[in-house]
Design an enzyme around this catalytic site. Structure first.
Site, short mmCIF file in Angstrom:
data_model
loop_
_atom_site.label_atom_id
_atom_site.label_comp_id
_atom_site.label_asym_id
_atom_site.label_seq_id
_atom_site.Cartn_x
_atom_site.Cartn_y
_atom_site.Cartn_z
N TYR A 1 -20.31 -42.90 18.18
CA TYR A 1 -20.03 -41.81 17.24
C TYR A 1 -21.22 -41.66 16.30
O TYR A 1 -21.38 -42.41 15.35
CB TYR A 1 -18.76 -42.09 16.44
CG TYR A 1 -17.49 -42.20 17.27
CD1 TYR A 1 -17.44 -41.75 18.58
CD2 TYR A 1 -16.33 -42.75 16.73
CE1 TYR A 1 -16.27 -41.86 19.33
CE2 TYR A 1 -15.17 -42.85 17.47
CZ TYR A 1 -15.14 -42.41 18.77
OH TYR A 1 -13.98 -42.51 19.51
N PHE B 1 -6.26 -37.69 20.45
CA PHE B 1 -5.83 -36.29 20.58
C PHE B 1 -4.32 -36.23 20.39
O PHE B 1 -3.60 -35.71 21.25
CB PHE B 1 -6.21 -35.69 21.92
CG PHE B 1 -7.60 -35.15 21.98
CD1 PHE B 1 -8.24 -34.70 20.85
CD2 PHE B 1 -8.28 -35.09 23.19
CE1 PHE B 1 -9.54 -34.20 20.91
CE2 PHE B 1 -9.56 -34.60 23.27
CZ PHE B 1 -10.20 -34.15 22.12
N PRO B 2 -3.79 -36.80 19.30
CA PRO B 2 -2.34 -36.91 19.16
C PRO B 2 -1.62 -35.58 19.06
O PRO B 2 -0.42 -35.52 19.19
CB PRO B 2 -2.17 -37.70 17.86
CG PRO B 2 -3.43 -37.47 17.11
CD PRO B 2 -4.50 -37.36 18.14
N LEU B 3 -2.36 -34.50 18.87
CA LEU B 3 -1.71 -33.19 18.77
C LEU B 3 -2.07 -32.31 19.96
O LEU B 3 -2.02 -31.09 19.90
CB LEU B 3 -2.11 -32.50 17.46
CG LEU B 3 -1.95 -33.38 16.23
CD1 LEU B 3 -2.42 -32.66 14.99
CD2 LEU B 3 -0.50 -33.80 16.09
N GLY B 4 -2.41 -32.91 21.07
CA GLY B 4 -2.74 -32.13 22.24
C GLY B 4 -4.04 -31.38 22.07
O GLY B 4 -4.21 -30.28 22.58
#
Length: 337
Positions: A113, A258-261
């Site tokens: 990162y 990507f917990p919210l898609g």
């Protein structure tokens, strides 16, 4: 088909060998006592005491380390394309410090990162580290340029990566080190054996995996205890449901990225439930994750203190059984892999 992508904790908007179960009974979550947001906004409802990652309960990493069940993914605190420093360096440092103030004691990063920038920022913001803070980093990618990722999980690269992370994070030992992704041209066993050797040398405390199949986990556990698995997952992207269940059975922490898609979640069911709670869709999606498994450790990332506080407030949001089942039953909303 299993898709390999770099771990990326999505910015808020719309958006252990865990052979044993959680060893300490008192560490189990008690999310059933969460609070339903009704007529007031999250900011007026959640008082200072409740705005805390500790509300999410605790998870156990390999029976050795206990952390609150709500962490922070630091990847977004970089420049465009996950390359170079963030535009607002002071703001990034403030977000990291605020995360710790909110009782977040698990921060996820990686040498790729920036590259390197993210780890350096964490040390600049938080060193000397408060007691109990766990920094989990990763290795296994090279970064030729912005938005470019090339595999390298060779033993020599992983050794170099661990030494670099130790230096940048100002640590003598990394609490949790994750293989960022299996390398298609390097023996998976060779990669994991290298991490096991580094653990025996005292440079890594606990070994973890990211972007893996159940088969990978089984193979790795024959070499070294695995305390967590980080895969793409949300209520609308349940390709890895069977891995979540595997982790539950084996006392392994599951970290969804990507917990919210990936920002593609905009389903009617999510929005209706969010409106009923006077909460954001983000908060409802996070609340679903927290209820999905006692071993779930969400790490939503953001470069905004306001979004960070909104995310942590989701730990206080209790979904009714009917709401949880409705979200669990919706068709997957992510259109591509």
């Amino acid at each position: 088909m299993f898709s390999v992508r770099p771990s990326a904790e999505v910015e808020s908007g719309l958006h252990p060998e865990g052979l044993r179960a959680l060893a300490v009974e008192g560490q189990s979550r008690e999310r059933q006592h969460g609070i339903t947001l009704k007529e007031e906004s999250w900011r007026t409802f959640v008082n200072k005491k409740q705005l805390s990652a500790s509300v999410a309960g605790d998870v156990s990493l390999g029976g050795e380390i206990s952390v609150h069940g709500f962490g922070f993914g630091a990847m977004r605190l970089t420049g465009e394309g996950i390359w170079g420093p963030p535009k607002d360096r002071k703001g990034a440092l403030a977000v990291l410090r605020r995360a710790v103030e909110l009782d977040i004691n698990f921060i996820d990063t990686a040498d790729s990162y920036g590259p390197h920038v993210n780890e350096e920022l964490i040390a600049e913001a938080l060193f000397p580290y408060p007691a109990g803070l766990v920094i989990a980093t990763k290795g296994g990618w090279n970064r030729p340029g912005p938005n470019q990722w090339t595999h390298d999980a060779s033993p020599s690269h992983l050794r170099k990566a661990v030494e670099g992370s130790l230096k940048r994070l100002r640590l003598d030992r990394i609490d949790v080190y994750q293989l960022h992704v299996p390398d298609p041209v390097i023996s998976f066993e060779a990669s994991v054996e290298t991490l096991a050797q580094l653990r025996n040398e005292g440079k890594i405390r606990l070994v973890a995996l990211s972007n893996v199949t159940q088969e990978h986990i089984d193979r790795a556990r024959k070499i070294v205890p695995i305390v967590s698995v980080q895969n793409r997952y949300s209520f609308a992207d349940r390709e890895w449901d069977h891995v979540v269940e595997y982790c539950d059975r084996n006392g392994i922490v599951f970290i969804p990225w990507f917990p919210l898609g990936a920002g593609k979640v905009a389903g009617d069911v999510l929005n209706r439930i969010a409106q009923a709670h006077h909460a954001s869709p983000t908060q409802v999606a996070l609340a679903w994750l927290l209820r999905r498994s006692p071993n779930m450790l969400p790490i939503p990332g953001t470069s905004s203190i306001e979004h960070l506080e909104q995310n942590v407030a989701a730990a206080s949001l209790h979904l009714a059984e009917e709401e949880y089942e409705k979200l669990s039953g919706v068709p997957e909303l992510v259109g591509s892999r």
